[in-house]
Design a protein around this motif. Structure first.
Motif, PDB file in Angstrom:
ATOM      1  N   SER A  67     -11.960   7.681   4.608  1.00  0.00           N
ATOM      2  CA  SER A  67     -13.048   8.077   3.723  1.00  0.00           C
ATOM      3  C   SER A  67     -13.133   9.600   3.639  1.00  0.00           C
ATOM      4  O   SER A  67     -13.686  10.135   2.690  1.00  0.00           O
TER       5      SER A  67
ATOM      6  N   ASN B 176      -6.327   4.628   3.837  1.00  0.00           N
ATOM      7  CA  ASN B 176      -7.614   4.604   3.164  1.00  0.00           C
ATOM      8  C   ASN B 176      -8.727   5.287   3.960  1.00  0.00           C
ATOM      9  O   ASN B 176      -9.754   4.676   4.275  1.00  0.00           O
TER      10      ASN B 176
ATOM     11  N   GLN C 187     -10.030   9.549  -9.006  1.00  0.00           N
ATOM     12  CA  GLN C 187      -9.782   8.104  -8.999  1.00  0.00           C
ATOM     13  C   GLN C 187     -10.305   7.439  -7.730  1.00  0.00           C
ATOM     14  O   GLN C 187     -10.807   6.330  -7.754  1.00  0.00           O
ATOM     15  N   HIS C 188     -10.125   8.128  -6.588  1.00  0.00           N
ATOM     16  CA  HIS C 188     -10.395   7.455  -5.313  1.00  0.00           C
ATOM     17  C   HIS C 188     -11.653   7.952  -4.615  1.00  0.00           C
ATOM     18  O   HIS C 188     -12.064   7.371  -3.616  1.00  0.00           O
ATOM     19  N   ARG C 189     -12.229   9.041  -5.098  1.00  0.00           N
ATOM     20  CA  ARG C 189     -13.509   9.530  -4.576  1.00  0.00           C
ATOM     21  C   ARG C 189     -13.548   9.654  -3.066  1.00  0.00           C
ATOM     22  O   ARG C 189     -14.409   9.070  -2.401  1.00  0.00           O
ATOM     23  N   LYS C 190     -12.588  10.357  -2.515  1.00  0.00           N
ATOM     24  CA  LYS C 190     -12.632  10.650  -1.092  1.00  0.00           C
ATOM     25  C   LYS C 190     -13.551  11.853  -0.884  1.00  0.00           C
ATOM     26  O   LYS C 190     -13.760  12.640  -1.802  1.00  0.00           O
TER      27      LYS C 190
ATOM     28  N   ILE D 285      -6.219  12.380  -8.225  1.00  0.00           N
ATOM     29  CA  ILE D 285      -6.375  11.403  -7.149  1.00  0.00           C
ATOM     30  C   ILE D 285      -7.815  11.393  -6.630  1.00  0.00           C
ATOM     31  O   ILE D 285      -8.399  10.335  -6.385  1.00  0.00           O
ATOM     32  N   TRP D 286      -8.409  12.571  -6.524  1.00  0.00           N
ATOM     33  CA  TRP D 286      -9.788  12.656  -6.036  1.00  0.00           C
ATOM     34  C   TRP D 286     -10.745  11.955  -6.984  1.00  0.00           C
ATOM     35  O   TRP D 286     -11.640  11.222  -6.564  1.00  0.00           O
TER      36      TRP D 286
ATOM     37  N   LEU E 255      -3.312   9.394   2.578  1.00  0.00           N
ATOM     38  CA  LEU E 255      -4.166   8.531   1.760  1.00  0.00           C
ATOM     39  C   LEU E 255      -3.993   7.051   2.095  1.00  0.00           C
ATOM     40  O   LEU E 255      -4.932   6.259   1.963  1.00  0.00           O
TER      41      LEU E 255
ATOM     42  N   LYS F 139       0.829  -1.202   0.000  1.00  0.00           N
ATOM     43  CA  LYS F 139       0.000   0.000   0.000  1.00  0.00           C
ATOM     44  C   LYS F 139       0.864   1.253   0.000  1.00  0.00           C
ATOM     45  O   LYS F 139       0.606   2.195  -0.751  1.00  0.00           O
TER      46      LYS F 139
ATOM     47  N   PHE G 125       0.829   4.159  -2.933  1.00  0.00           N
ATOM     48  CA  PHE G 125       0.494   5.576  -2.783  1.00  0.00           C
ATOM     49  C   PHE G 125       1.687   6.490  -3.076  1.00  0.00           C
ATOM     50  O   PHE G 125       1.511   7.606  -3.556  1.00  0.00           O
TER      51      PHE G 125
END
Lengths: 268, 256
Positions: A167, A165, A196-199, A193-194, A162, A127, A131
């Motif tokens: 939320s 992980n 792609q990862h939808r935080k 990044i936002w 990040l 991980k 990142f």
């Protein structure tokens, strides 16, 4: 239990709920009213920017959402649960260099991962490397923190935030100390990044243009005491270029409103 | 690098040469200022008959035990004074006060309490080390940028984990300089104690120095002083310098 009220604009449940938040800071000589009756909601996956002059309580607000500080009055919830302390679901990326100089770049990214139970050493390593790759710094993973430039340091800080992980990502003027060119690169990175990862991202800044470039929504604060003054939806398509004319139109309007508040405060 | 070594070597050669010339000029009596050669002769004979090695062993053992005890007690106490206001107002103030007391002042008390024993010597060394170590540790922990602990807390670090993984490593540069200072204080205290306290359980370097004075043997006095300086330097270079180098690489702090 939070009311599952639906935001009419987006049919997404609220990720963060803040209701009637107030906060005072008392020292022996004076009391500062940092936040006054602040209420807003943030939807899952939304990118919200909090903008205002210094002293408007926006960083305090971020610390309250992070669980690092408690409000004196009001309610703050994440996923329908009252926030009582920090947790790996809401991570903060700070303004200053908050990387640990006694660890390497990789060690810094691993720090938060090691605090999560049930992740094996190999998984953590994978991980962390993923990142670091995402922020373009994998080949610097064995470097010492002081060997990196300011922009690289904030990229590592982003990877560190990040990696576990979360939320919700809370960003407190993360690019404030960087030069304009580096900042623009990071605007691109953070949008990529936002998407792609939808935080869910809450981003604090005093830079209106930066807020318009990044946010779905810009919430304007005024100081003494910190209050919400106005909200602006930014329906521009992404990825956004901070130098575009459309963006400038929004930021000019918001700046005009902001100046109005600052002047009436001074006059009053 | 070689140039630096050469320059340092040349400096000390010149220093000894100046000493030698001063002796040759007969300005002072050779009883007060022996020549470097007679000092070297003393050191050679003392090495050969084993007195020097034995005295060094005795002294270094006392030093390590006393210094070790000082660290073992001082480090936790320093962490305590930095983390609790109550401890700061009590132990912290006590440490600040006693730190200003020259360690040789503990010798009369140690003699009356413990008599002419090893315990008296150790007591003086511990008292000489402990208080400054508490102050240095306390200062180190307080100087840590609060952003480190906030960042760690936001990632879910709490209590003991924060102390061992954030506070202690962040304070390491300060702890090291505190330990260096503690080492210097321990060394000074022990020499003072050995010069004043004659005990039969072992003759240290301080005793050798003391008897040199009693016998008017200036070559012995200067010879033992040189040995004391060399041991101090050697410890600095072998014990502390590698840690400092590591810190320098990691932290990027300037080291001169």
């Amino acid at each position: 239990m939070a009311t599952t009220e639906v935001n009419p604009a987006k049919t997404v449940p609220s990720k963060l709920v803040l209701e009637h938040l107030s906060k005072w800071f008392r020292t022996s000589t004076l009391t500062v009213h940092a936040l006054d009756d602040v209420t807003f909601r943030i939807a899952e996956g939304e990118f919200v920017c909090l903008v205002g002059p210094s002293g408007c309580g926006k960083s305090t607000l971020l610390n309250i959402i992070a669980g690092l500080e408690r409000p004196d009055r009001g309610l703050v919830q994440a996923d329908g649960k009252t926030i009582v302390g920090p947790g790996p679901h809401r991570l903060v990326m700070f303004q200053e260099a908050s990387l640990f100089p006694w660890l390497t770049v990789l060690g810094n990214v691993l720090f938060g991962l090691k605090l999560i139970n049930g992740v094996s050493a190999e998984e953590r390593r994978e991980k962390a490397e993923y990142f670091l790759e995402l922020v373009g710094l994998k080949k610097f993973m064995h470097s010492n923190v002081h060997e990196l430039s300011g922009g690289m340091k904030q990229r590592v800080a982003l990877a560190r935030a990040l990696a576990p992980n979360p939320s919700v990502l809370l960003m407190d003027e993360p690019f404030g100390a960087l030069d304009a060119l580096t900042r623009e690169q990071l605007y691109g990175d953070i949008q990529r990044i936002w998407s792609q990862h939808r935080k869910t991202i809450v981003f604090v800044t005093h830079n209106v243009r930066e807020a318009v470039c990044l946010g779905d929504r810009v919430i304007l604060f005024s100081p003494n005491p910190g209050r919400i003054r106005e909200e602006f939806a930014i329906p521009l398509p992404r990825p956004r270029d901070i130098n575009s004319v459309d963006l400038a139109r929004y930021s000019t309007e918001i700046t005009r409103v902001l100046k109005g508040y600052v002047q009436t405060e001074v006059a009053g | 690098m070689i140039a630096r070594w050469l320059a340092a070597g040349l400096f000390f050669v010149l220093l000894v040469a100046a000493w030698y010339l001063a002796v040759k000029a007969h300005i002072w009596s050779p009883i007060l200022l022996p020549s470097p050669i007679s000092v070297a002769d003393y050191v050679k004979s003392a090495v050969e008959d084993g007195t020097l090695w034995e005295a060094t062993q005795v002294t270094v053992r006392r030093l390590l035990i006393g210094y070790g005890l000082g660290i073992l007690v001082g480090l936790p106490l320093g962490l305590l004074t930095a983390s609790s206001r109550w401890c700061q107002d009590t132990i912290g103030v006590l440490a600040l006060g006693l730190q200003t007391l020259p360690s040789v002042c503990w010798v009369p008390l140690a003699l009356l309490w413990f008599g002419q024993t090893e315990a008296a010597l150790l007591f003086v060394v511990v008292m000489g080390t402990l208080w400054s170590l508490i102050i240095a540790t306390d200062h180190g922990v307080r100087t840590i940028p609060p952003i480190y602990t906030r960042a760690a807390r936001s990632m879910g670090s709490t209590g003991l984990h924060t102390w061992t993984h954030v506070v202690l490593p962040a304070a390491l540069p300060f702890l090291l300089s505190g330990m260096k200072q503690g080492w210097a204080f321990a060394w000074r205290s022990l020499m003072a104690a050995e010069i004043y306290v004659t005990i039969l359980t072992g003759f240290g370097l301080g005793h050798l120095l003391h008897y040199g004075r009693e016998l008017n043997a200036m070559d012995q006095v200067i010879g033992v002083m040189l040995i004391i300086v060399v041991i101090g330097l050697a410890v600095d270079k072998t014990l502390f310098a590698p840690i400092e180098q590591f810190l320098h690489r990691r932290w990027g702090t300037a080291r001169q």
